[in-house]
Design an enzyme around this catalytic site. Sequence first.
Site, PDB file in Angstrom:
ATOM      1  N   TYR A   1       0.865  -1.182   0.000  1.00 29.87           N
ATOM      2  CA  TYR A   1       0.000   0.000   0.000  1.00 29.87           C
ATOM      3  C   TYR A   1       0.899   1.228   0.000  1.00 29.87           C
ATOM      4  O   TYR A   1       1.864   1.285   0.761  1.00 29.87           O
ATOM      5  CB  TYR A   1      -0.889  -0.006   1.250  1.00 29.87           C
ATOM      6  CG  TYR A   1      -1.798   1.195   1.389  1.00 29.87           C
ATOM      7  CD1 TYR A   1      -2.876   1.371   0.531  1.00 29.87           C
ATOM      8  CD2 TYR A   1      -1.581   2.151   2.381  1.00 29.87           C
ATOM      9  CE1 TYR A   1      -3.718   2.468   0.654  1.00 29.87           C
ATOM     10  CE2 TYR A   1      -2.423   3.255   2.517  1.00 29.87           C
ATOM     11  CZ  TYR A   1      -3.485   3.406   1.654  1.00 29.87           C
ATOM     12  OH  TYR A   1      -4.325   4.494   1.778  1.00 29.87           O
TER      13      TYR A   1
ATOM     14  N   ASP B   1       9.384   2.914  -0.267  1.00 26.54           N
ATOM     15  CA  ASP B   1       8.333   3.568   0.503  1.00 26.54           C
ATOM     16  C   ASP B   1       8.538   3.161   1.962  1.00 26.54           C
ATOM     17  O   ASP B   1       8.127   2.089   2.393  1.00 26.54           O
ATOM     18  CB  ASP B   1       6.951   3.132  -0.008  1.00 26.54           C
ATOM     19  CG  ASP B   1       5.829   3.811   0.766  1.00 26.54           C
ATOM     20  OD1 ASP B   1       6.131   4.540   1.739  1.00 26.54           O
ATOM     21  OD2 ASP B   1       4.653   3.619   0.401  1.00 26.54           O
TER      22      ASP B   1
ATOM     23  N   LYS C   1       4.867   8.632   9.204  1.00 23.57           N
ATOM     24  CA  LYS C   1       4.534   7.965  10.465  1.00 23.57           C
ATOM     25  C   LYS C   1       5.541   8.171  11.611  1.00 23.57           C
ATOM     26  O   LYS C   1       5.486   9.171  12.307  1.00 23.57           O
ATOM     27  CB  LYS C   1       4.283   6.498  10.170  1.00 23.57           C
ATOM     28  CG  LYS C   1       3.188   6.339   9.077  1.00 23.57           C
ATOM     29  CD  LYS C   1       2.388   5.116   9.201  1.00 23.57           C
ATOM     30  CE  LYS C   1       1.333   5.063   8.097  1.00 23.57           C
ATOM     31  NZ  LYS C   1       0.113   4.416   8.437  1.00 23.57           N
TER      32      LYS C   1
HETATM   33  C1  LIG Z   1       3.801   2.063   3.153  1.00 30.89           C
HETATM   34  C2  LIG Z   1       2.807   3.177   3.150  1.00 30.89           C
HETATM   35  N1  LIG Z   1       2.902   4.159   2.245  1.00 30.89           N
HETATM   36  C3  LIG Z   1       2.050   5.190   2.214  1.00 30.89           C
HETATM   37  C4  LIG Z   1       1.024   5.280   3.122  1.00 30.89           C
HETATM   38  C5  LIG Z   1       0.080   6.434   3.076  1.00 30.89           C
HETATM   39  O1  LIG Z   1       0.360   7.297   4.130  1.00 30.89           O
HETATM   40  P1  LIG Z   1      -0.775   8.327   4.642  1.00 30.89           P
HETATM   41  O2  LIG Z   1      -1.842   7.515   5.264  1.00 30.89           O
HETATM   42  O3  LIG Z   1      -0.025   9.196   5.615  1.00 30.89           O
HETATM   43  O4  LIG Z   1      -1.223   9.085   3.460  1.00 30.89           O
HETATM   44  C6  LIG Z   1       0.865   4.278   4.085  1.00 30.89           C
HETATM   45  C7  LIG Z   1      -0.223   4.333   5.067  1.00 30.89           C
HETATM   46  O5  LIG Z   1      -0.459   3.438   5.835  1.00 30.89           O
HETATM   47  C8  LIG Z   1       1.779   3.195   4.095  1.00 30.89           C
HETATM   48  O6  LIG Z   1       1.671   2.197   4.980  1.00 30.89           O
END
Ligand SMILES: Cc1ncc(COP(=O)(O)O)c(C=O)c1O
Length: 436
Positions: A144, A247, A275
């Site tokens: 994700y 990511d 995060k």
């Molecule tokens: C690996 C990863 N990338 C991107 C995101 C998206 O981040 P946000 O919820 O701050 O937009 C998440 C959200 O859980 C994530 O786990």
Amino acid sequence: MGLQGPRTAEWFARAKGVLVNGVSSGFRYWGDEDTMVIDRGEGAYVVDMDGKRYIDYQLGFGPIILGHADPTVIAAVAEAAAGGTTFAMTTAREIEAAEAVVGAIPWVEGMRFTNTGTEATMHAIRLARAHTGRELVVKFEGCYHGAHDYVLFTTAGSPVEHLGSRRSPVPWQASSGIPEAIRSTIRVLPYNDLEAVERLFRSEGGRIAAILVEPMMGNCFGVMPEPGFLEGLRRVADEYGAVLVFDEVKTGFRMALGGAAEVFGVEPDLGTFAKSMGNGFPIAAVGGRNDIVQDWARGGVTQAGTYSANAVGVAAAKATIDLLATGEPYERIRAAGRALMQGIEGILAEEGVEGHVVGHWSMFSIFFAEEPPREFRDVARHDADLYEETVRGMIRRGVMPVDDGLEPWFVSAAHGDEEVARTLEAFGDALVEAKG
Ligand SMILES: Cc1ncc(COP(=O)(O)O)c(C=O)c1O
């Protein structure tokens, strides 16, 4: 019987009157009788509207690395907020926070702040496309990368039976409302399958802008990369001139100060962070190789955001990273995480339940099957009913993992021996109850 107590149920009814499904993020809706309404967080605990305390392993889907309402972070944020929050100009706090990020992650030569992980991956993809002059993005099944149109394909909630063959996967569109044209820009592949990556690049390598990957599957049981997988992605990206994007929205500042890249010893070209960088405040970043990120300066590649580097976010990031850089929080998280992982393994063995604790001490999950998972398609082998029943039993006993088994349990520096002992007891009792 639902998970809500009477006052929580009342508040949820009010929530439904104004917020669609009573939530501001789709993943928070667990059904009308189970969706929680939370009053506050304290260290390793969350407290619901009935005053019931839970040991929290959701930690806001990962950010709360130091524990809820960490006093040092809160003091830094309060002080910053008193001086104004949003300016149409660079601030000293922003510079200090960026220096802290770059100091923690040596391969980040240049960066900019955003507010969310979604924004960060969107900008990373745009940079990669601009840098290469190509359009295609490779992502992996079960990863994700946020809620924007370019990445909502074969995410962790997708039905495994609709993914096509492993050799020729079909991108599963995870939402309506995405323009048809976008589907043609994405290629999805099974995680941990380097041969599949090589095969794809042999046929389409000249059109691929980026390999976008969660270096550890933070949205799919915490599946770890097998030895050689990330190294192989690095090699293929170099060979074909594609941009390797890690990511690290979940792994960054959580697995280690230098994130997954430090733990696995592979450096990407670009990374996205959010995060755990800000212990729960909205702050994110995109950074990496200067020859790529400087495209923002050379013009032609747009990056903008009214709230980017707002004082609250950057103050939280600076305070959080400074604390993490002492190494002490990681010692506590490692001790608690390892004790939990080993304790759960022990209980599974004692109870004769086929299952595996998957992942890293900072984020892990329990996979109920004979063999551990190595990619998203393995979700079909997981006994999701047993998992869900067990977790519901734990929540009733005051311990709160995410009820969806694909989402890992997150551990914070506020989780100590007492929380570990109570969690293991609740897990054991709930598992026995669930298996009947
Ligand atoms: C690996 C990863 N990338 C991107 C995101 C998206 O981040 P946000 O919820 O701050 O937009 C998440 C959200 O859980 C994530 O786990």
